[in-house]
Design an enzyme around this catalytic site. Sequence first.
Site, PDB file in Angstrom:
ATOM      1  N   HIS A  88       0.549  -0.981  -0.150  1.00  0.00           N
ATOM      2  CA  HIS A  88       0.194  -0.363  -0.150  1.00  0.00           C
ATOM      3  C   HIS A  88       0.764   1.337   0.372  1.00  0.00           C
ATOM      4  O   HIS A  88       1.435   1.639   0.813  1.00  0.00           O
ATOM      5  CB  HIS A  88      -0.959  -0.079   0.891  1.00  0.00           C
ATOM      6  N   HIS A 116       2.053   5.056  -2.133  1.00  0.00           N
ATOM      7  CA  HIS A 116       1.261   5.626  -3.449  1.00  0.00           C
ATOM      8  C   HIS A 116       2.792   6.111  -3.742  1.00  0.00           C
ATOM      9  O   HIS A 116       3.589   6.752  -2.960  1.00  0.00           O
ATOM     10  CB  HIS A 116       0.155   6.801  -3.054  1.00  0.00           C
ATOM     11  N   GLU A 151       3.276   8.939  -6.047  1.00  0.00           N
ATOM     12  CA  GLU A 151       3.454  10.382  -5.802  1.00  0.00           C
ATOM     13  C   GLU A 151       3.598  10.750  -4.355  1.00  0.00           C
ATOM     14  O   GLU A 151       4.365  11.493  -3.437  1.00  0.00           O
ATOM     15  CB  GLU A 151       2.419  11.073  -6.020  1.00  0.00           C
ATOM     16  N   HIS A 187      -9.608   1.585  -1.867  1.00  0.00           N
ATOM     17  CA  HIS A 187      -9.197   2.271  -0.771  1.00  0.00           C
ATOM     18  C   HIS A 187     -10.236   2.441   0.544  1.00  0.00           C
ATOM     19  O   HIS A 187     -11.743   2.503  -0.621  1.00  0.00           O
ATOM     20  CB  HIS A 187      -8.856   3.425  -0.700  1.00  0.00           C
ATOM     21  N   GLU A 211     -11.591   4.076   6.095  1.00  0.00           N
ATOM     22  CA  GLU A 211     -10.571   4.795   6.045  1.00  0.00           C
ATOM     23  C   GLU A 211     -11.697   5.907   6.819  1.00  0.00           C
ATOM     24  O   GLU A 211     -12.296   6.094   8.047  1.00  0.00           O
ATOM     25  CB  GLU A 211      -9.732   5.390   5.318  1.00  0.00           C
ATOM     26  N   ASP A 260       2.244   7.076   2.603  1.00  0.00           N
ATOM     27  CA  ASP A 260       2.583   8.137   2.037  1.00  0.00           C
ATOM     28  C   ASP A 260       3.269   9.164   3.293  1.00  0.00           C
ATOM     29  O   ASP A 260       3.380  10.149   3.616  1.00  0.00           O
ATOM     30  CB  ASP A 260       1.411   9.295   1.950  1.00  0.00           C
TER      31      ASP A 260
END
Length: 339
Positions: free
Chosen positions: A21, A23, A25, A193, A196, A275
Amino acid sequence: MYEPDKALAAFLRELPKTETHLHLEGALPFHFVQEMNPALYRNSPASWDSHYKFSSFAQFENELIAMSAPFHHSPEQYYRSAKEIFSRLYAEEQVRYVECSFASGVLEFMGGDGAANAEAIKQAAPAGMEVRVFMGIHHNGLTAKSRGFIEDAVHWKYLDGVDLHGEETLPLEPWASEVWQAFRAAGKRTKAHAGEFCGAEFVERVMEQLGVDRIQHGVRSIEDRILVERLADEGIVLDICPISNVKLAVVERMELHPIRELFDAGVCCTVSTDDPLSFGNRLSQEYAALHQALGFTYRELGQLARNGFLTSDMDPAQRRMYLDTIDSVVARHSGVKGE
């Protein structure tokens, strides 16, 4: 931030791991951000502080986009970033398998070639690491401008699947189930996703409407005991990012994180960082947090690492090698800890 003590650090240095998991960016190394705008980004983000909490998902998303979007304007830029990300994960965190995503919104607003992005990301992997690349599409991500490349993406050779990104409170539009089904029909993998910022009902909705068996986060599944039993019975995988959940105020504090209950209930959980550009976290800190705040033993941490490989699409012989290594590392270090 959670730091492993000497014994745990020694254990984690030997433990093969996965990142399922991540990302791209949101994992951009911060020095690239500083190079683009040294005056604005002289210091590391305030959100790297161990006690920091974002006020909302919108604040988190806006700050992340401001830091990372200008960088990711070409396949060459994705390659530069991914090469450093993967090299660090391999050398410093013993990560041997990665599932990562890049955002379709970057293609829509910054331009570029998604097929070439996926290829560049794959080529950035060091020898000894396997990488699977997903394209993340927001709930409202199918637009007149993006429709062409989203529909074409099922044919991209180096793209392994699709993931549902973005604000969970936005409607799940009818096109999403069609796109997810098309990806599976093309032999690609699908994720979403969920669980959350919306509750257990949204986890169930993406399972039903999108047909996914892998959920990014999914921690609020704990609000529905029947759903938890279903997740365990059906082998649905939750790719959980504990530090992210705390900093985004999904969970009040680490000691209350649902991963403990989910794991104990037999749900297949993995551990990742989400992230790092926004949270300032490393994978070893995620494992340390679970050990220190939630009492995960070395054997349980080993099982979390095993889950990442067990649910991967690696070659079976290669998977078996890493599972055997995990068992050996756990046995050796558990003896030291008396677990």
